[in-house]
Enzyme design. Sequence first.
Site, mmCIF file in Angstrom:
data_model
loop_
_atom_site.group_PDB
_atom_site.id
_atom_site.type_symbol
_atom_site.label_atom_id
_atom_site.label_comp_id
_atom_site.label_asym_id
_atom_site.label_seq_id
_atom_site.Cartn_x
_atom_site.Cartn_y
_atom_site.Cartn_z
ATOM 1 N N CYS A 1 -3.746 105.490 83.262
ATOM 2 C CA CYS A 1 -3.672 104.022 83.313
ATOM 3 C C CYS A 1 -4.690 103.369 82.389
ATOM 4 C CB CYS A 1 -3.874 103.538 84.742
ATOM 5 S SG CYS A 1 -3.056 104.587 85.935
ATOM 6 N N HIS B 1 1.637 96.193 86.565
ATOM 7 C CA HIS B 1 0.848 97.315 86.060
ATOM 8 C C HIS B 1 1.741 98.332 85.372
ATOM 9 C CE1 HIS B 1 -2.217 100.230 85.594
ATOM 10 N NE2 HIS B 1 -2.202 100.788 86.782
#
Lengths: 142, 424
Positions: free
Chosen positions: B96, B370
């Site tokens: 991420c 996200h």
Amino acid sequence: MAERAFTADSFYTYLREGKLMAARCAQCGALHLPPRPLCNRCQSLELSWVQLQGKGKLAAYTAIAVAPGFMAAQGYGRDKPYCTGIVELEEGPRISARIAGVDAAQPERIAIGTAVRIVFPGDPKGPGDQQGAAMPVLTFTA
Amino acid sequence: MTLKRARRLSRGVAIVGAGMSKFGAFKEKSSRDLFVEAFAEMKGSVDKGLDAAEIESLYIGNFSSDLFEGQGHLAPIIADWLGLLPRPATRVEDACASSGVALRMGILAIASGLYDVVLAGGVEKMSNLPTERVTDTLAMASDALYEIPAGLTFPGIFAIMATAHMQRYGTQPEHFMRIAVKNHQNGALNPKAQLGSTIQQVMQSRVARAKERGQPAPPWRDEMDFLHDAQANPVVAWPMRLFDCSPISDGAACVLLAAADVASRFTDKPVHIIGSGQGSGPALHTSDELTSLSAAKVAARQAYEMAGVTPKDIKIAEVHDCFTIAEVVASEDLGFFAPGQGGFAAAEGATALHGERPINTSGGLKSKGHPVGASGVAQAIEVWKQMRGEAGARQARKGKVDVALTHNVGGTGGTCVVHIYERR
Ligand SMILES: [Zn+2]
């Protein structure tokens, strides 16, 4: 007799045999769980296997209701959550493990610090490893 | 030469353009389409115009187009779709934190003197897979040999940090809920946000729907009541519930980086990068602390030292709130609050849009969305807008944001990258 290689394969083979094994660095004395072939404190390659007692306490935990594929395939999920956590062993190291003997449906009642001990052989239905064979699941019980 | 030497960039670098796609679930779009959207907006944002031929190299963050889309080797495809062949295009993968690190790679490439103008961005297209396979794919950013076999998931590992934090400091589930409420409030002011409603609005629409169907009115008095309801807000990994988790998202983001000495070719309002830090950390079970990410502390220290600023100087911050507990931990690791105080401070409103220390004015990962490989650069875009006074309804500090910070985490703390920005 030559030591088994300090790999996950050896760790899980020992677990199937009923042993929780860590690696001790001959140079700096660090105790490594999971085992590793190179001491990450001093870079030494001189390690030896040490059997741990499998007793410790719950350092932190969660109760999982949205399960990964291999757990969902065993019926775990929203209606059947399971507890997993980090166990701090008496010898010092911490490790992630499934936690049995607690009520995952009432997670707020699970207490950090609860004494736990390893159970063998653990759940045999872990995820497949790279060769496709299921790894046993390291399991402790309250 | 020792590691203690103060690290400086040998050449200044600034952001001179920024653009992102809308974040959401877009069945019909692949990652290259999303990236084209971000690129087009970025081009339009360059005050004095951009001839794309000036771009010399691309750094593209992406976690797993391989598993999400069946597409490996993404960077040259994106370069082709942007009309930027044959320039070097490099995919950066740090889970991420992929695009936070891509941004850093772009900065280092300019600071090295090799290039003057670089495109740094990121993209992820996640919504093709069912939730269970997304869960499995994200879990691959943790330890496949020793965490996944224990049944751990991505939310599960952050949930473990949460129970440790609660036990050690008295942090309450309500603190996490307050962060979700705050980030949804900010996200509702962000037209790019995936979950562009406040939790109040979500609750009201469910009440209205129940009424329409002739069902009994739900008993919620307010949004906290709603968040406590196990039906409305089910547990994902206790104590993390649905509204503590960022959504599954598709999206892309990119920034145009230029050497400070050529930035005026593009804009008179550049956002200078004055600090960059990156660290690596272990699996949570071998961490010294279960309530902090060592990689974040290392990255923050490097960035503060390089920038010559302290946490007090940071006017706004975008931090990696993949889960609400992660925002608590971030606000402590970055030195904004003492260890253990992050949840209390957020619950008291300190991190609200007009609080003393606004955090995640964009809505954060929680509300903005996200798309994992795009999140790091999307944070930089929020800072760009805030520092230039272009954040519209969610503008913080009346447009006076001179120093800001972004904090982007890969996996469960394996990677952390922190950047500090200045408007002169
Ligand atoms: Zn050693």
